[in-house]
Design an enzyme around this catalytic site. Structure first.
Site, PDB file in Angstrom:
ATOM      1  N   ILE A 146       0.829  -1.157  -0.083  1.00 28.58           N
ATOM      2  CA  ILE A 146       0.217  -0.053  -0.104  1.00 28.58           C
ATOM      3  C   ILE A 146       0.837   1.226   0.068  1.00 28.58           C
ATOM      4  CG2 ILE A 146      -1.722   1.376   1.382  1.00 28.58           C
ATOM      5  CD1 ILE A 146      -2.872  -1.338   2.264  1.00 28.58           C
ATOM      6  N   CYS A 147       0.813   2.008  -0.988  1.00 28.54           N
ATOM      7  CA  CYS A 147       1.364   3.195  -1.029  1.00 28.54           C
ATOM      8  C   CYS A 147       2.967   3.084  -0.956  1.00 28.54           C
ATOM      9  CB  CYS A 147       0.820   4.359  -0.272  1.00 28.54           C
ATOM     10  SG  CYS A 147       1.513   5.951  -0.436  1.00 28.54           S
ATOM     11  N   GLN A 148       3.710   3.667  -0.039  1.00 28.06           N
ATOM     12  CA  GLN A 148       5.093   3.426   0.272  1.00 28.06           C
ATOM     13  C   GLN A 148       5.412   1.943   0.554  1.00 28.06           C
ATOM     14  OE1 GLN A 148       6.528   4.963   3.998  1.00 28.06           O
ATOM     15  NE2 GLN A 148       8.404   5.678   3.217  1.00 28.06           N
TER      16      GLN A 148
END
Lengths: 354, 411
Positions: A146-148
């Site tokens: 998720i994202c980073q």
């Protein structure tokens, strides 16, 4: 013609109505107790320092024997993926018969300030992957970043092909120098070494402030004025407060990791250039030969779609698919639309690659 | 007010106040059909906001609710909404009294928006850098304290940024240090220079943000004019508020993508960090002189601890690998032993022996299982011993590593 179709009484009436709503809203807020978040039943299966690896209890009969490990970002808290009943990606994945694990990074302390990307990727994530492999008796597992956490998952997969069966990235930045990447634009000329050397760990408030300045008038103003319209409904107020809690629940960022991440990813755009260094190893996304599903959000103002879409040209796999979600960076996990679209798509894609 | 906690609006009923005001306005409206700005504002304030603030002041001390921060955000933004409402009511009133041409509307908007901008400039800036500066208030305060009456720099006007004072300060920055406290004096001079540099950048940042606000007001005026031209209607104050937000967002959104903003933002952050770092150094010097722990000494400990933690993890991984290897070897040797025995037992020399061996195969099978189970038990016991030994070794290894780490890691 007079464009202002209001007379004095209209204005006074509107403001009076606004005031009544505001008063009612503040009353509703004052009656709210602790804001509960995280809905799915889970068990801590591994702990190390601040990290906790959770295993979610199945809700239906498992359809896929290969477990799915969710790697969250270091920014904000992972309960966003499991916010509340009916607004939970985790719940959706469990309902699809997947065996789901999640890494909760916790709140770093001052003593953690020297942790590096290598400690996170080849240390924490690798040990969590091993725990999941051993627990599930599988040689390889599925990863969902998720994202980073997606960036971390990409790095991990590039380095540990022997342990990853399939990779799913969600709203993951890959090309950090795309035209509409405001976050990247804001940090390009900041002396990150000086910031980290001065601050040690980067305060969560500083990150909050950065995110709010992306759209200050909407995020710091309009949102709270429009809020009066929903505050007569306790459930809606609670929904709002859950999101609000998540937005401002920002752990400090580990100094050394922040330094490496901002410099190598944001400033040098190292992920697409193949220059990111984790420990002594260079990250070459061409090493990723396993299937990849890349999900991005069309209206994402934090990770522009172009930044995520760049992954296609970087990975070495022949089995690459992308999926566009019609919403924003957070909506992809909590919106009603997302519940119908994301977990079934992930489950189907993984199911075809068991 | 504590007795009213269950009813936060008890005691001083804000909505009643609003109703009273509405009635007054309605009565006034009956006498005079045109708008009256006096109904909205009293002096420099805004009656809606004043009433809300009065109620809030009464309610706030009695409540211990966790959502206080949320209340404040809502109230702050409501004030902005009231302010816009007040000013637009004046515009509506004035427009009603004109010939309602495009030109008269434009002139009115220009005039009223200038007044509104002047008020907004005095308001708390949504974009206030103060939120982030709060992080640095402590060192800044400490730094200011150094300019107290007892300080060698007493009387130095560090927050006066007039050109005259700036000149004096610049001279002061370059003044060579003298005497026993020369080093400290130079550090202080450097801190002062950095603080002034940061303040310059801060002023520049605020000025540019203020210009953006003006541009946004201009954009809003153009939008309203376009609506007028296109025959579109503005039917609520909320619609006005949204136009104001969108105009600000658009102007800001365009600016933040420019190179100018990237540099401005970097200058602001970098200068703030430079000052903060210098402040840390000065604080460290004071703490050292008092033989108190400093930030750098704690960081050194944290770094050592981090290195040790890594060493322990590496050793744990190695130990695990060794154990796994040992387990494999034991399994292989066990297999070899069993196969050897099997081979020996399956080595009949004569036909008679062969027959006998065949007969005893079934019987022998049981003891084999027994011996195998004994072997497992034996292995378990060996494993326990070896684990115990390994744990003891690990402890001593960690101790050695600890010693080693303390020696090897230099700062």
């Amino acid at each position: 013609m007079n464009p202002f179709q209001m007379n004095a009484m209209d204005i006074v009436g509107e403001i009076n109505e606004f005031n009544s709503k505001l008063a009612q809203g503040l009353k509703t807020l004052s009656e709210l107790d602790e804001i509960d978040v995280g809905v799915s039943e889970k068990e801590a299966v591994y702990k190390e320092d601040n990290l906790v690896l959770y295993h979610f209890k199945p809700r239906v009969k498992q359809k896929n024997a290969v477990p799915l490990l969710v790697v969250y970002a270091l920014v904000n808290r992972p309960y966003m993926a499991d916010l509340q009943d009916g607004r939970s990606m985790i719940q959706g994945l469990l309902d699809e018969g997947l065996d789901v694990y999640l890494i909760d990074w916790g709140y770093p302390q001052s003593v953690d300030k020297y942790l590096t990307l290598d400690d996170y990727i080849n240390g924490y994530i690798d040990r969590c992957v091993d725990v999941v492999r051993e627990t599930s008796n599988q040689q390889k597992i599925n990863l969902l970043g998720i994202c980073q956490g997606g960036c971390f998952s990409l790095c991990y997969t590039a380095l540990h092909q022997d342990k990853v069966k399939n990779l799913v990235t969600t709203v993951t930045p890959v090309d950090f120098h795309t035209k509409h990447d405001l976050l990247s634009h804001m940090v390009q000329k900041i002396d990150i070494d000086q910031v980290v050397d001065t601050m040690g760990n980067i305060p969560g408030e500083m990150l909050n402030w950065t995110f709010l300045t992306l759209k200050p008038y909407s995020l710091m103003g309009q949102k709270y004025v429009d809020l009066v319209d929903i505050l007569d409904d306790k459930d809606k107020a609670l929904n709002f407060m859950r999101m609000e809690k998540w937005i401002f629940d920002s752990p400090d960022q580990v100094g050394e990791t922040y330094r490496e991440f901002i410099k190598q990813f944001y400033q040098q755009n190292g992920l697409v250039k193949g220059t990111v260094k984790v420990g002594e190893q260079i990250i070459d996304l061409q090493n990723i030969k396993n299937p990849v599903l890349n999900i991005y959000a069309k209206d994402d103002h934090l990770v522009p779609p172009d930044s995520s879409k760049a992954l296609e040209g970087c990975v070495g796999t022949d089995d690459y698919q992308s999926l566009e979600f019609p919403g924003g960076h957070i909506g992809i996990y909590v919106s009603g639309k997302a519940q119908k679209m994301i977990p079934p798509s992930v489950s189907q894609w993984l199911g075809e690659r068991c | 007010m504590s007795q009213n906690f269950n009813n936060p609006f008890g005691g001083l009923d804000w909505t009643d106040l609003q109703k009273q005001m509405l009635e007054t306005l309605m009565n006034f409206g009956k006498q005079n059909t045109s708008f009256s700005s006096s109904g909205f504002s009293s002096g420099n304030g805004n009656q809606w906001a004043d009433a809300m603030d009065m109620w809030w002041r009464a309610f706030k001390p009695s409540s211990s609710n966790n959502n206080f921060e949320m209340f404040n955000k809502m109230l702050e933004q409501s004030r902005m909404f009231y302010l816009l409402s007040e000013h637009f009511s004046k515009i509506f009133q004035a427009f009603e009294n004109t010939n309602q041409t495009e030109q008269s509307l434009n002139n009115l908007l220009v005039e009223q928006f200038e007044q509104l901008q002047a008020v907004l400039d005095q308001q708390h800036n949504m974009f206030s850098w103060s939120q982030i500066v709060d992080q640095c208030e402590q060192p800044a305060q400490l730094f200011k304290n150094l300019f107290s009456d007892k300080s060698i720099f007493s009387g130095m006007p560090i927050n006066d940024f007039s050109p005259e004072v700036k000149k004096i300060r610049e001279k002061f920055f370059t003044m060579p240090g003298l005497g026993y406290s020369r080093e400290m004096q130079e550090k202080m001079q450097e801190a002062l220079r950095l603080w002034a540099h940061y303040q310059d950048n801060y002023q520049e940042f605020q000025t540019i943000m203020s210009c953006l606000n003006h541009e946004a007001m201009d954009l809003m005026r153009k939008r309203l004019m376009k609506m007028h031209k296109d025959g579109e209607k503005v039917e609520s104050m909320r619609q006005i508020y949204h136009i104001w937000v969108d105009s600000n967002e658009e102007v800001y959104g365009e600016f933040v993508f420019t190179e100018e903003y990237s540099e401005l933002n970097a200058r602001l952050v970098n200068s703030l960090m430079a000052f903060k770092k210098q402040s840390h150094e000065i604080t460290e010097d004071y703490l050292k002189s008092m033989n108190l722990p400093t930030s750098s000494s704690i960081q050194a400990l944290e770094r050592r601890q981090h290195e040790l933690r890594k060493q322990v993890r590496d050793m744990q991984a190695e130990l695990k690998a060794v154990k796994a290897e040992l387990g494999k070897t034991q399994t292989v040797s066990k297999k070899v032993t069993v196969e050897d025995k099997k081979a020996k037992s399956e080595k009949p020399k004569t036909k008679a022996e062969h027959k006998a061996s065949k007969k005893t195969t079934k019987k022998a099978a049981k003891p084999t299982v027994k011996s195998s189970s004994r072997a497992v038990n034996l292995n378990k016991s060996r494993k326990k011993k070896s684990e115990k030994q390994a744990a003891t070794n690990k402890k001593s290894e960690i101790k050695n590593a600890d010693d080693k780490g303390m020696i090897e890691i230099k700062f």
